[in-house]
Design a protein around this motif. Structure first.
Motif, PDB file in Angstrom:
ATOM      1  N   GLY A 196      -2.793 -19.644  -6.722  1.00 26.56           N
ATOM      2  CA  GLY A 196      -2.491 -18.593  -7.676  1.00 26.56           C
ATOM      3  C   GLY A 196      -2.067 -17.337  -6.949  1.00 26.56           C
ATOM      4  N   LYS A 197      -2.241 -16.189  -7.634  1.00 27.98           N
ATOM      5  CA  LYS A 197      -1.871 -14.905  -7.050  1.00 27.98           C
ATOM      6  C   LYS A 197      -2.940 -13.868  -7.389  1.00 27.98           C
ATOM      7  CE  LYS A 197       3.066 -15.844  -7.593  1.00 27.98           C
ATOM      8  NZ  LYS A 197       4.340 -15.414  -8.241  1.00 27.98           N
ATOM      9  N   VAL A 198      -3.094 -12.893  -6.478  1.00 24.42           N
ATOM     10  CA  VAL A 198      -3.933 -11.727  -6.764  1.00 24.42           C
ATOM     11  C   VAL A 198      -3.014 -10.523  -6.929  1.00 24.42           C
ATOM     12  CG1 VAL A 198      -6.023 -12.565  -5.600  1.00 24.42           C
ATOM     13  CG2 VAL A 198      -4.287 -11.357  -4.283  1.00 24.42           C
ATOM     14  N   VAL A 199      -3.394  -9.632  -7.836  1.00 24.71           N
ATOM     15  CA  VAL A 199      -2.574  -8.461  -8.141  1.00 24.71           C
ATOM     16  C   VAL A 199      -3.396  -7.206  -7.881  1.00 24.71           C
ATOM     17  CG1 VAL A 199      -1.175  -7.296  -9.870  1.00 24.71           C
ATOM     18  CG2 VAL A 199      -1.400  -9.781  -9.936  1.00 24.71           C
ATOM     19  N   ASN A 200      -2.830  -6.288  -7.114  1.00 23.91           N
ATOM     20  CA  ASN A 200      -3.501  -5.037  -6.819  1.00 23.91           C
ATOM     21  C   ASN A 200      -3.262  -4.047  -7.957  1.00 23.91           C
ATOM     22  OD1 ASN A 200      -4.680  -2.755  -5.746  1.00 23.91           O
ATOM     23  ND2 ASN A 200      -3.038  -2.358  -4.277  1.00 23.91           N
ATOM     24  N   ALA A 235     -11.774  -6.715  -0.843  1.00 29.64           N
ATOM     25  CA  ALA A 235     -10.485  -6.025  -0.722  1.00 29.64           C
ATOM     26  C   ALA A 235     -10.738  -4.743   0.052  1.00 29.64           C
ATOM     27  CB  ALA A 235      -9.896  -5.718  -2.098  1.00 29.64           C
ATOM     28  N   LYS A 236     -10.099  -4.611   1.193  1.00 34.84           N
ATOM     29  CA  LYS A 236     -10.360  -3.473   2.075  1.00 34.84           C
ATOM     30  C   LYS A 236      -9.305  -2.386   1.892  1.00 34.84           C
ATOM     31  CE  LYS A 236     -12.632  -6.253   5.622  1.00 34.84           C
ATOM     32  NZ  LYS A 236     -12.667  -6.622   7.053  1.00 34.84           N
ATOM     33  N   ASN A 237      -9.700  -1.186   2.275  1.00 32.83           N
ATOM     34  CA  ASN A 237      -8.759  -0.074   2.284  1.00 32.83           C
ATOM     35  C   ASN A 237      -8.005  -0.053   3.613  1.00 32.83           C
ATOM     36  OD1 ASN A 237      -9.469   1.001  -0.284  1.00 32.83           O
ATOM     37  ND2 ASN A 237     -11.311   1.902   0.650  1.00 32.83           N
ATOM     38  N   LEU A 242      -6.161  -7.147   3.221  1.00 31.32           N
ATOM     39  CA  LEU A 242      -6.988  -8.341   3.451  1.00 31.32           C
ATOM     40  C   LEU A 242      -7.826  -8.701   2.220  1.00 31.32           C
ATOM     41  CD1 LEU A 242      -8.130  -7.560   7.104  1.00 31.32           C
ATOM     42  CD2 LEU A 242      -6.199  -8.958   6.350  1.00 31.32           C
ATOM     43  N   ILE A 243      -7.154  -8.951   1.124  1.00 28.46           N
ATOM     44  CA  ILE A 243      -7.838  -9.389  -0.092  1.00 28.46           C
ATOM     45  C   ILE A 243      -8.306 -10.828   0.110  1.00 28.46           C
ATOM     46  CG2 ILE A 243      -7.600  -9.755  -2.572  1.00 28.46           C
ATOM     47  CD1 ILE A 243      -5.300  -7.693  -2.502  1.00 28.46           C
ATOM     48  N   LYS A 244      -9.580 -11.083  -0.210  1.00 27.95           N
ATOM     49  CA  LYS A 244     -10.161 -12.406   0.005  1.00 27.95           C
ATOM     50  C   LYS A 244     -10.669 -12.951  -1.322  1.00 27.95           C
ATOM     51  CE  LYS A 244     -12.840 -13.030   3.585  1.00 27.95           C
ATOM     52  NZ  LYS A 244     -14.031 -12.966   4.460  1.00 27.95           N
ATOM     53  N   ILE A 245     -10.465 -14.250  -1.539  1.00 28.46           N
ATOM     54  CA  ILE A 245     -10.978 -14.899  -2.744  1.00 28.46           C
ATOM     55  C   ILE A 245     -11.967 -15.996  -2.365  1.00 28.46           C
ATOM     56  CG2 ILE A 245      -8.933 -14.375  -4.123  1.00 28.46           C
ATOM     57  CD1 ILE A 245      -9.366 -17.920  -2.934  1.00 28.46           C
ATOM     58  N   ASN A 265       1.621 -10.649   4.770  1.00 26.73           N
ATOM     59  CA  ASN A 265       1.641 -10.650   3.306  1.00 26.73           C
ATOM     60  C   ASN A 265       0.423 -10.011   2.658  1.00 26.73           C
ATOM     61  OD1 ASN A 265       4.069 -12.167   3.434  1.00 26.73           O
ATOM     62  ND2 ASN A 265       2.882 -14.074   3.619  1.00 26.73           N
ATOM     63  N   ASN A 266      -0.655  -9.810   3.442  1.00 27.30           N
ATOM     64  CA  ASN A 266      -1.910  -9.374   2.836  1.00 27.30           C
ATOM     65  C   ASN A 266      -2.432  -8.081   3.454  1.00 27.30           C
ATOM     66  OD1 ASN A 266      -4.161  -9.391   1.207  1.00 27.30           O
ATOM     67  ND2 ASN A 266      -5.202 -11.065   2.281  1.00 27.30           N
ATOM     68  N   THR A 267      -1.563  -7.247   3.928  1.00 32.07           N
ATOM     69  CA  THR A 267      -1.937  -5.906   4.379  1.00 32.07           C
ATOM     70  C   THR A 267      -0.998  -4.897   3.726  1.00 32.07           C
ATOM     71  OG1 THR A 267      -0.542  -6.141   6.347  1.00 32.07           O
ATOM     72  CG2 THR A 267      -2.876  -6.670   6.600  1.00 32.07           C
ATOM     73  N   ASN A 268      -1.579  -3.715   3.483  1.00 34.42           N
ATOM     74  CA  ASN A 268      -0.818  -2.635   2.824  1.00 34.42           C
ATOM     75  C   ASN A 268      -0.191  -3.137   1.511  1.00 34.42           C
ATOM     76  OD1 ASN A 268       0.072   0.063   2.678  1.00 34.42           O
ATOM     77  ND2 ASN A 268       2.051  -0.456   3.586  1.00 34.42           N
ATOM     78  N   VAL A 269      -1.023  -3.818   0.731  1.00 38.99           N
ATOM     79  CA  VAL A 269      -0.573  -4.333  -0.563  1.00 38.99           C
ATOM     80  C   VAL A 269      -0.484  -3.155  -1.532  1.00 38.99           C
ATOM     81  CG1 VAL A 269      -1.045  -5.958  -2.433  1.00 38.99           C
ATOM     82  CG2 VAL A 269      -1.696  -6.540  -0.065  1.00 38.99           C
ATOM     83  N   GLN A 270       0.694  -2.843  -1.954  1.00 35.71           N
ATOM     84  CA  GLN A 270       0.920  -1.667  -2.786  1.00 35.71           C
ATOM     85  C   GLN A 270       0.429  -1.896  -4.218  1.00 35.71           C
ATOM     86  OE1 GLN A 270       2.168   1.313  -1.612  1.00 35.71           O
ATOM     87  NE2 GLN A 270       1.901   0.271   0.381  1.00 35.71           N
TER      88      GLN A 270
END
Length: 256
Positions: free
Chosen positions: A152-156, A249-251, A164-167, A216-221
């Motif tokens: 799937g996908k995660v949305v910020n 989900a880290k800053n 570094l969003i983790k599921i 793909n998983n850093t600085n997710v706008q």
């Protein structure tokens, strides 16, 4: 005959042919040199002058080689002493436990170094990370067998970028018990061909590729999506349901 060292009291067996008046012996235990003393004859005949008046330089001397049976008893006595000391220490410890339990409590209450428990993820950290287009299906792999895939996908939905969003994906049986679970960083997926032909190690290496994760998983706008894929290898036939949740989900680090 038996010869006893006057210094350490070690007893030796001495051959009769070595017994001569005025001979000297050396103890092999303590290295003490001492004259060999023999008993006088039972009759009143005194020893000859050649035996009694010999100078020390002319007297025979030799090392004593084999301790006699009395020496073995002394070793046994030392062993008994060690055992007795151990018993006394055990009794002392028991006495402390019975009559001075506060000392035991003091010892038990001393802090023990332990690894810190993992801190729970704050809800505020992930509450605005949404899941989209989540689906689960099964693939037959020619090397592994059955693979259950969840993607799937995660949305910020935060107003600031995230890193570094983790599921976490979980599989449940009919009774709602978790039978398999896995946490994974988002940002990487595999093609249908890869799911069908790669080995387990190759597939895991693909789905955890650090370069793709960092790309793909850093600085997710805000409003941006990041894909994810989790593979479970040969799950039990009792699996009936699945669940996906965002766990981290880290800053982004502050820019200099």
């Amino acid at each position: 005959m038996h010869v006893t060292c006057p210094n350490c009291k070690t007893v030796y067996n001495l051959a009769e042919e070595l017994v001569r008046p005025g001979a000297k012996c050396r103890c092999t235990v303590c290295k003490e040199v001492f004259p060999l003393v023999i008993d006088a004859p039972e009759d009143d005949t005194a020893p000859s002058d050649s035996a009694t008046d010999s100078s020390p330089a002319s007297l025979p001397s030799f090392d004593l080689d084999e301790p006699g049976p009395v020496n073995k008893k002394k070793k046994g006595g030392a062993l008994l002493g060690i055992v007795a000391a151990v018993v006394l220490l055990a009794c002392a410890a028991g006495g402390i436990y019975l009559f001075a339990p506060e000392l035991v409590s003091f010892i038990d209450s001393r802090p023990v170094a332990q690894e810190p428990a993992p801190e729970p993820v704050p809800t505020e950290q992930v509450k605005k990370i949404a899941l989209r287009s989540v689906r689960q299906y099964t693939i037959t792999n020619e090397k592994i067998g059955r693979i259950t895939v969840i993607e799937g996908k995660v949305v910020n939905n935060f107003s600031s970028p995230k890193d570094l969003i983790k599921i976490e994906a979980l599989l449940f049986d009919d009774s709602g018990q978790t039978v398999m679970s896995k946490q994974q960083l988002c940002g990487v997926t595999a093609s249908l061909f890869q799911l069908q032909v790669l080995s387990e190690n190759e597939l895991e290496t693909t789905l955890t590729n650090k370069v793709e994760v960092l790309t793909n998983n850093t600085n997710v706008q805000p409003g941006s999506e990041v894909p994810f894929m989790v593979a479970f290898y040969n799950p039990p036939q009792t699996v009936r349901e699945f669940l996906v949740k965002v766990v981290e989900a880290k800053n982004p680090p502050p820019s200099n």
